[in-house]
Design a protein around this motif. Structure first.
Motif, mmCIF file in Angstrom:
data_model
loop_
_atom_site.group_PDB
_atom_site.id
_atom_site.type_symbol
_atom_site.label_atom_id
_atom_site.label_comp_id
_atom_site.label_asym_id
_atom_site.label_seq_id
_atom_site.Cartn_x
_atom_site.Cartn_y
_atom_site.Cartn_z
ATOM 1 N N ILE A 128 0.783 -1.180 0.074
ATOM 2 C CA ILE A 128 -0.140 -0.062 -0.093
ATOM 3 C C ILE A 128 0.763 1.234 -0.063
ATOM 4 O O ILE A 128 1.712 1.592 0.955
ATOM 5 C CB ILE A 128 -0.777 -0.047 1.170
ATOM 6 C CG1 ILE A 128 -1.793 -1.166 1.087
ATOM 7 C CG2 ILE A 128 -1.574 1.345 1.347
ATOM 8 C CD1 ILE A 128 -2.822 -1.412 2.322
ATOM 9 N N LEU A 129 0.654 1.990 -1.037
ATOM 10 C CA LEU A 129 1.445 3.276 -1.035
ATOM 11 C C LEU A 129 0.738 4.400 -0.738
ATOM 12 O O LEU A 129 1.140 5.296 0.129
ATOM 13 C CB LEU A 129 1.581 3.653 -2.565
ATOM 14 C CG LEU A 129 2.494 2.485 -3.277
ATOM 15 C CD1 LEU A 129 2.809 2.843 -4.799
ATOM 16 C CD2 LEU A 129 3.891 2.345 -2.805
ATOM 17 N N SER A 130 -0.557 4.704 -0.658
ATOM 18 C CA SER A 130 -1.249 5.703 -0.113
ATOM 19 C C SER A 130 -2.697 5.486 -0.230
ATOM 20 O O SER A 130 -3.449 4.707 -0.856
ATOM 21 C CB SER A 130 -0.849 6.953 -0.696
ATOM 22 O OG SER A 130 -1.518 7.012 -2.005
ATOM 23 N N HIS A 131 -3.488 6.294 0.888
ATOM 24 C CA HIS A 131 -4.948 6.341 0.637
ATOM 25 C C HIS A 131 -5.474 7.682 0.025
ATOM 26 O O HIS A 131 -4.690 8.653 0.576
ATOM 27 C CB HIS A 131 -5.448 6.209 2.052
ATOM 28 C CG HIS A 131 -5.126 4.507 2.593
ATOM 29 N ND1 HIS A 131 -5.768 3.559 2.144
ATOM 30 C CD2 HIS A 131 -4.448 4.298 3.547
ATOM 31 C CE1 HIS A 131 -5.338 2.446 2.667
ATOM 32 N NE2 HIS A 131 -4.332 2.764 3.564
ATOM 33 N N GLU A 169 -13.182 7.042 -1.952
ATOM 34 C CA GLU A 169 -11.998 6.661 -1.341
ATOM 35 C C GLU A 169 -11.348 5.302 -2.341
ATOM 36 O O GLU A 169 -11.882 4.584 -2.765
ATOM 37 C CB GLU A 169 -12.487 5.905 -0.141
ATOM 38 C CG GLU A 169 -13.042 6.959 1.038
ATOM 39 C CD GLU A 169 -11.811 8.190 1.327
ATOM 40 O OE1 GLU A 169 -10.871 7.546 1.625
ATOM 41 O OE2 GLU A 169 -12.180 9.249 1.490
ATOM 42 N N VAL A 170 -10.128 5.621 -2.194
ATOM 43 C CA VAL A 170 -9.124 4.757 -3.441
ATOM 44 C C VAL A 170 -7.971 4.578 -2.571
ATOM 45 O O VAL A 170 -7.481 5.394 -1.933
ATOM 46 C CB VAL A 170 -8.996 4.837 -4.876
ATOM 47 C CG1 VAL A 170 -10.128 5.215 -5.477
ATOM 48 C CG2 VAL A 170 -8.266 6.690 -4.763
ATOM 49 N N THR A 171 -7.431 3.411 -3.019
ATOM 50 C CA THR A 171 -5.910 3.077 -2.361
ATOM 51 C C THR A 171 -4.909 2.888 -3.425
ATOM 52 O O THR A 171 -5.187 2.086 -4.340
ATOM 53 C CB THR A 171 -6.096 1.757 -1.595
ATOM 54 O OG1 THR A 171 -6.932 1.878 -0.630
ATOM 55 C CG2 THR A 171 -4.647 1.536 -0.886
ATOM 56 N N VAL A 200 -10.320 -9.610 -4.218
ATOM 57 C CA VAL A 200 -10.127 -9.334 -3.012
ATOM 58 C C VAL A 200 -11.142 -8.257 -2.753
ATOM 59 O O VAL A 200 -10.924 -7.327 -1.626
ATOM 60 C CB VAL A 200 -8.881 -9.212 -2.514
ATOM 61 C CG1 VAL A 200 -8.064 -10.505 -2.661
ATOM 62 C CG2 VAL A 200 -8.181 -8.066 -3.177
ATOM 63 N N GLY A 201 -12.047 -7.695 -3.420
ATOM 64 C CA GLY A 201 -12.844 -6.570 -3.350
ATOM 65 C C GLY A 201 -12.248 -5.214 -3.758
ATOM 66 O O GLY A 201 -12.815 -4.118 -3.523
ATOM 67 N N HIS A 202 -11.228 -5.229 -4.379
ATOM 68 C CA HIS A 202 -10.398 -3.919 -4.746
ATOM 69 C C HIS A 202 -9.877 -3.846 -6.299
ATOM 70 O O HIS A 202 -8.681 -4.041 -6.538
ATOM 71 C CB HIS A 202 -9.215 -3.676 -3.787
ATOM 72 C CG HIS A 202 -9.713 -3.615 -2.698
ATOM 73 N ND1 HIS A 202 -10.105 -2.544 -1.850
ATOM 74 C CD2 HIS A 202 -9.413 -4.469 -1.324
ATOM 75 C CE1 HIS A 202 -10.293 -2.636 -0.614
ATOM 76 N NE2 HIS A 202 -9.779 -4.024 -0.490
ATOM 77 N N PRO A 203 -10.992 -3.848 -7.003
ATOM 78 C CA PRO A 203 -10.688 -4.128 -8.567
ATOM 79 C C PRO A 203 -9.901 -2.582 -8.967
ATOM 80 O O PRO A 203 -9.879 -1.483 -8.498
ATOM 81 C CB PRO A 203 -11.981 -3.592 -9.437
ATOM 82 C CG PRO A 203 -13.002 -3.280 -8.284
ATOM 83 C CD PRO A 203 -12.535 -3.777 -6.704
#
Length: 123
Positions: free
Chosen positions: A62-65, A72-74, A95-98
């Motif tokens: 994870i680099l940032s939110h 909201e994106v990651t 995993v629910g984060h396309p």
């Protein structure tokens, strides 16, 4: 700052319902695919669809939110360990984060929802 990361280990197979896409392999999808192969007439397509699922591993960091047009994106760094077809795209969807903007496996994409994965794995 270290925001976390991890590893996604989900086997991939051809999606017989949505060719030419890929999906996460589950016991149900494997038996369904075997039944679908029996009904195929074209030998080349039979061979393609009958391939066994392959192990697939992706590392992520994870680099940032962030916020993107109010959503909201990651931002993540993805490292494919095995390098399967559409691996990063299917793993993220599963995993629910396309991946943002992915027209196949993203929101309202053409492929199987959640990369073909259902149940407690999708958050």
């Amino acid at each position: 700052p270290n925001l976390g990361g991890g590893e996604i280990n989900l086997p991939l197979q051809r999606d017989h319902r949505h060719p030419p896409f890929m999906r996460v392999s589950t016991p149900e999808s494997e038996s369904e695919a075997l039944r679908a192969v029996l009904d195929l007439n074209h030998a080349g397509y039979k061979k393609l669809m009958a391939k066994n699922p392959k192990p697939s591993t992706t590392h992520f960091r994870i680099l940032s939110h962030e916020s993107w047009f109010g959503h909201e994106v990651t931002r993540v760094e993805l490292t494919p360990i095995t390098g399967r077809t559409h691996q990063l795209r299917v793993h993220c969807a599963a995993v629910g984060h396309p991946i943002l903007g992915d027209s196949a496996y993203g929101f309202c994409g053409e492929a199987h929802p959640n990369g073909g994965f259902t149940g407690e794995g999708v958050r």
